[in-house]
Scaffold this active site. Sequence first.
Site, PDB file in Angstrom:
ATOM      1  N   ARG A  21      -3.289  47.597  57.136  1.00 11.48           N
ATOM      2  CA  ARG A  21      -2.280  48.266  57.848  1.00 11.48           C
ATOM      3  C   ARG A  21      -2.577  49.644  58.451  1.00 11.48           C
ATOM      4  O   ARG A  21      -3.681  49.994  58.152  1.00 11.48           O
ATOM      5  CB  ARG A  21      -0.898  48.761  57.204  1.00 11.48           C
ATOM      6  N   TYR A 155       0.622  65.333  47.623  1.00 10.64           N
ATOM      7  CA  TYR A 155      -0.468  64.774  48.640  1.00 10.64           C
ATOM      8  C   TYR A 155      -1.119  65.718  48.945  1.00 10.64           C
ATOM      9  O   TYR A 155      -2.352  65.546  49.492  1.00 10.64           O
ATOM     10  CB  TYR A 155       0.595  64.329  49.887  1.00 10.64           C
TER      11      TYR A 155
END
Length: 275
Positions: A21, A155
């Site tokens: 993806r 993150y």
Amino acid sequence: MKPGSNDELRDKVVAVTGGARGIGFETATQLFDAKARVVIGDIDGDAVGKAAADLGIEGLELDVTKPESIEAFLDETEKRVGPVDVLVNNAGIMPVGPFLNYDAALIRRTIDIDLLGVIWGSQAAARRMVPRGHGHIVNVASVAGRLPMPGLTIYNAAKAGVIEFSDALNAELSESGVNVSTIMPSFTNTGLISGLETNRYIRVVEPEVVAAQVVATIIKPQARVAAPRSMGWVNSNSIMPQGLKRRTRKMTGLDHIFLQYDDSSRAEYNKRIGQ
């Protein structure tokens, strides 16, 4: 002229993680168009099979959190296509929300995929490339590795780690003929930003922009480059005064954009990453 259109990449064997993806798939597409011999890996076996079939390339199931899976991925790539010239460590997830709401499993999963997956992949590839005296490892980080923001704590930590790890490894391997590059995408129009409210200050780019920078960096290796290149200013963020950082976050909305999001719009992505 498109990157690779003058045959720089023809017949190079390139393996791409997280290739089913988004940035990974677009990178594989552009490499394939440039006549490289591409193999994609992804933890979603159905998705990687379909993506590979759509492009007419090899696709393999891969779990980057397991060193043995990465070794098997590279072994099978070399068996089917040939020795790997380039590894693109692209697989990653981006959980968002208040730090106090993160459970231990999600924190560990993010670090395992976003940071340790890059480290394991780099080690496995370098062990093959160094004895041959050539090769290129391209690690996809993020501008978030240079822009700490509320709601992106884990993150931020993982991507900052990727940047510094890649710089260190590039220095260590500098005499071996193996290059290590870091790509730092801006926020990209993929599932990672679903449900987030962007604005004119938040630069969102299409996967094609990031993929084109990956391809350009494979052709002409650089240690670190932003995608788009205009975002390169993030490298100076660490020396900005804290007061200026706070004012900038407030002005741009970066003080809350990753803390407040549309649950329904982000539900599918959150389910996929285990948040």
